[in-house]
Design a protein around this motif. Structure first.
Motif, PDB file in Angstrom:
ATOM      1  N   GLU A 469      47.493  35.046  45.440  1.00 48.41           N
ATOM      2  CA  GLU A 469      47.389  34.190  44.267  1.00 48.41           C
ATOM      3  C   GLU A 469      45.932  33.801  44.017  1.00 48.41           C
ATOM      4  O   GLU A 469      45.469  33.750  42.853  1.00 48.41           O
ATOM      5  N   ARG A 473      43.565  34.685  40.617  1.00 52.63           N
ATOM      6  CA  ARG A 473      42.857  33.669  39.836  1.00 52.63           C
ATOM      7  C   ARG A 473      41.356  33.943  39.805  1.00 52.63           C
ATOM      8  O   ARG A 473      40.674  33.674  38.814  1.00 52.63           O
ATOM      9  N   SER A 474      40.868  34.485  40.903  1.00 51.37           N
ATOM     10  CA  SER A 474      39.424  34.785  40.936  1.00 51.37           C
ATOM     11  C   SER A 474      39.077  35.887  39.953  1.00 51.37           C
ATOM     12  O   SER A 474      38.074  35.823  39.228  1.00 51.37           O
ATOM     13  N   SER A 477      39.015  34.737  36.434  1.00 49.10           N
ATOM     14  CA  SER A 477      37.894  33.855  36.099  1.00 49.10           C
ATOM     15  C   SER A 477      36.553  34.545  36.249  1.00 49.10           C
ATOM     16  O   SER A 477      35.510  33.890  36.315  1.00 49.10           O
ATOM     17  N   VAL A 482      37.694  31.247  44.430  1.00 47.37           N
ATOM     18  CA  VAL A 482      38.875  30.374  44.325  1.00 47.37           C
ATOM     19  C   VAL A 482      39.357  30.035  45.749  1.00 47.37           C
ATOM     20  O   VAL A 482      39.607  30.932  46.560  1.00 47.37           O
ATOM     21  N   TYR A 484      42.087  28.268  48.425  1.00 47.04           N
ATOM     22  CA  TYR A 484      43.528  28.023  48.520  1.00 47.04           C
ATOM     23  C   TYR A 484      43.822  27.234  49.812  1.00 47.04           C
ATOM     24  O   TYR A 484      43.045  27.287  50.772  1.00 47.04           O
TER      25      TYR A 484
END
Length: 696
Positions: A469, A473-474, A477, A482, A484
């Protein structure tokens, strides 16, 4: 003929000496004919004492008098109460009338006394022998009880509390207690000097340590002694009846569950034993009006404790009936039980008894103690990774006074349980090894930890999901970093246990040893509880006094022929000590210090109720008689040399008074069978003698 001779000459109408006596008419028979003057007899009071008023020149009542002179050789022939002062039926000589006036009152008094004695006389004369009571059946039953491997107690009264408890020879107990027929019953287990209870048929099945002040504990432990200790108490109660007259009247007590019984009333209660041989105890019950009466399915013979005397006396119907004796000792003293049914466990039934005891003892590994409260600190730690999860936490706790007294080793056993969750998903649980922590005052503290490797795969799965996940997201972006997180936690719970696991294992081993010892106990055909000569205890002699040596036949109970008992050497050493003491010979160790007389030492050694072998490295021999013991060296060099002695026959002395409290002149506390086998005998150093097992 002189006046003196005439005064003492028998009357002409008196029967010659040696003829059978017949009282004059009107004394104990029909009244004399009208117009015939009354005849006077030395066996009856003058007229007017128990009959009509006097009719003649008799002295008035109330005149002071002194006893008449008596012959130095006693009463004359044919006159059992002395020579008459003058010839009956004739007026006294004038010169003696004044003297007779002085004796008149005495004559009336003496005659009244004689008549009173004749009315009240109802027992055997002094020359008649009085039959002594026969206690043999009861002593035989008590002797068999002393050797029983166990005893089952059941309340026999109509009270609200019903107990059904089995006690082994070493004093371990198990059973159930029900109150008021409500079905709310509690199971009871007493072993190693501690008592545990639980709700019967409970779902958890967990035992909990019982407080010593609990009524169940008091009745189960304090009033249901081990078979040898009950035998000792009953034997002492029977000793108090030894030599007393046989009862003059008997009642028919009820049979016990249809078994005809004999009964005797003792200071420990009414003891009932089987009427037929082999004798065994059936019941011990308190006294009360409802306890006597008819039979219920069988016949029985009663033996009364109270000697009764029947006298014929006016107004006796207004007297109160004799009071029932009181229970002053034994298990019923100060007990709320109206009676106890007694069922000695037979040798062939000992196996199932020990099976139940061993199973319940093993369940004590989860027993709790409500008197110990532990609290975890808020600063615990938890760590999880691919290798699993680990939780660690510290605690502090407090103990009640009673809970502290129940500790075996002075330490608290505690266990921590941790339940893990990773990212909201259950990850299993772990339990710390049971650890023991020393108690300081009434406080205890420590830390515990446990690990659960099974949480590792769950952690790895969650971690992989979180990484995937984060990468998505990285990329979304533009490659920005990112972070976690993988959330996990541990919910911890700490429990204090009544016993450490090692202590439970030791108790289980104790049960197994008692079971095995049942096949190795040297038993006498004449148990110490009834080892007597004609029912009379032989008094102690001097240390070197001669005494007959009694040779008894022994057998290994339950062992196959050719099997060697591991205690055979110790048992043989004990026999040698007993034979030496029977000949008045006792050897002393260099530190010989019994707390009672040498005579009592001899008395114990020559006729012990039981012999034990202590569980120390070499093993001392312990000889018990009643509530006194003598400790000697065990098998090996110096075997049988007397070391010390304890029991109420001796005084505490300075050292034991410091260890036990009280005055040096106070009697020592009694020593019971349970004290010996459970290692509860206090020594002079404030510690305890090692536990011992019975070998004889």
């Amino acid at each position: 003929m002189t006046d003196h001779e005439d005064a003492y000459r028998p009357p002409a109408d008196r029967a010659p000496q040696g003829a059978p006596y017949r009282p004059p008419s009107g004394v104990f028979g029909p009244p004399p004919p009208v117009g015939v003057p009354p005849q006077h007899s030395p066996y009856a009071g003058p007229s007017g004492v128990f009959g009509p008023p006097p009719q003649g020149p008799f002295p008035p009542q109330g005149v002071p008098a002194v006893p008449p002179p008596r012959s130095p050789n006693g009463p004359g022939p044919g006159f059992p109460y002395g020579q008459p002062p003058y010839t009956p039926g004739q007026p006294p000589p004038a010169r003696r009338r004044k003297r007779l006036l002085l004796f008149g009152g005495v004559g009336i008094l003496a005659a009244g006394l004689v008549a009173g004695l004749l009315v009240r006389h109802g027992g055997p004369g002094p020359e008649e022998s009085v039959a002594k009571r026969d206690l043999t059946p009861f002593r035989q039953a008590v002797a068999a009880l002393a050797d029983a491997p166990g005893l089952r107690y059941r309340d026999s009264g109509d009270g609200l509390v019903k107990r059904d408890i089995t006690v082994t020879a070493s004093g371990s107990r198990f059973g159930a207690v029900e109150v008021g027929g409500s079905g709310l019953a509690r199971e009871v287990l007493h072993i190693g000097g501690r008592t545990f209870t639980r709700a019967k048929d409970s779902a958890s099945g967990a035992w909990a340590a019982a407080d010593e002040s609990d009524s169940v504990t008091r009745e189960t432990v304090g009033h249901m002694p081990a078979p040898p200790d009950l035998a000792t108490a009953l034997s002492k109660a029977l000793d108090r009846l030894e030599g007393t007259p046989a009862p003059t009247e008997s009642a028919r007590p009820p049979a016990v569950d249809g078994t005809p019984a004999l009964a005797v009333e003792t200071s420990a209660g009414r003891l009932l034993v089987t009427e037929q041989k082999p004798r065994r105890v059936l019941r011990l019950e308190a006294y009360g009006p409802s306890r006597s009466g008819g039979t219920s399915g069988g016949s029985a013979e009663a033996v009364s404790f109270r000697p009764t005397t029947v006298t014929a006396e006016a107004g006796s119907e207004d007297e109160d009936p004799p009071e029932s004796p009181d229970v002053t000792d034994g298990p019923l003293a100060d007990s709320d039980s109206a009676g106890l049914d007694l069922a000695p466990v037979a040798e062939e039934a000992a196996g199932p008894m020990f099976d139940t005891l061993e199973k319940q003892t093993g369940e004590l590994k989860n027993a709790t103690d409500s008197g110990i409260s532990l609290t975890l600190s808020s600063g615990g730690t938890v760590k999880c990774g691919s290798g699993g999860c680990t939780a660690k936490n510290s605690f502090s706790g407090h103990l009640t006074t009673s809970a502290k007294s129940r500790l075996v080793s002075g330490k608290v056993a505690a266990v921590m349980t941790a339940s893990f969750s990773i990212d909201g998903k259950s990850a299993g649980r772990c339990t710390s090894p049971q650890s023991s922590f020393a108690v300081t005052g009434a406080s205890v503290s420590g830390s515990l930890s446990c690990s659960h490797p099974g949480a590792g795969p769950i952690f790895a799965s969650v971690e992989a999901q979180k990484k995937s996940e984060a990468r998505a997201r990285s990329r979304a972006s533009g490659g920005r970093l990112v972070q976690y997180r993988i959330p996990y936690r541990a919910d911890t719970l700490i429990n204090a246990y009544a016993l450490a696991r090692t202590e439970v294992r030791e108790l289980v081993d104790k049960v197994r040893q008692e079971r095995d010892a049942g096949g190795c106990t040297l038993r006498s055909q004449a148990s110490g509880a009834a080892a007597r000569s004609g029912g009379v205890t032989v008094p102690a002699g001097a240390l070197r006094s001669a005494a007959p040596v009694r040779h008894r036949v022994f057998a290994w109970a339950g062992f196959f022929v050719g099997t060697k008992c591991p205690d055979a050497k110790a048992a043989q050493a004990a026999e040698t000590v007993i034979e030496r003491a029977g000949a008045g010979k006792v050897r002393r160790s260099s530190n010989y210090h019994p707390h009672f007389s040498d005579e009592r030492v001899v008395e114990i050694l020559k006729a012990p109720d039981a012999v034990y072998l202590s569980q120390k490295q070499r093993g001392d021999l312990i000889f018990r008689k009643g509530e006194d013991i003598v400790v000697t060296k065990g098998p090996g060099a110096g075997a049988g040399d007397v070391i010390t002695g304890y029991g109420p026959s001796g005084k505490k002395g300075e050292t034991r008074a410091k260890a036990l409290g009280g005055s040096p002149d106070d009697p020592q506390p009694p020593v019971t069978h349970e004290d010996i086998v459970n290692g509860k005998i206090r020594d002079t150093k404030g510690g305890h003698l090692p536990a011992a097992r019975r070998i004889r």
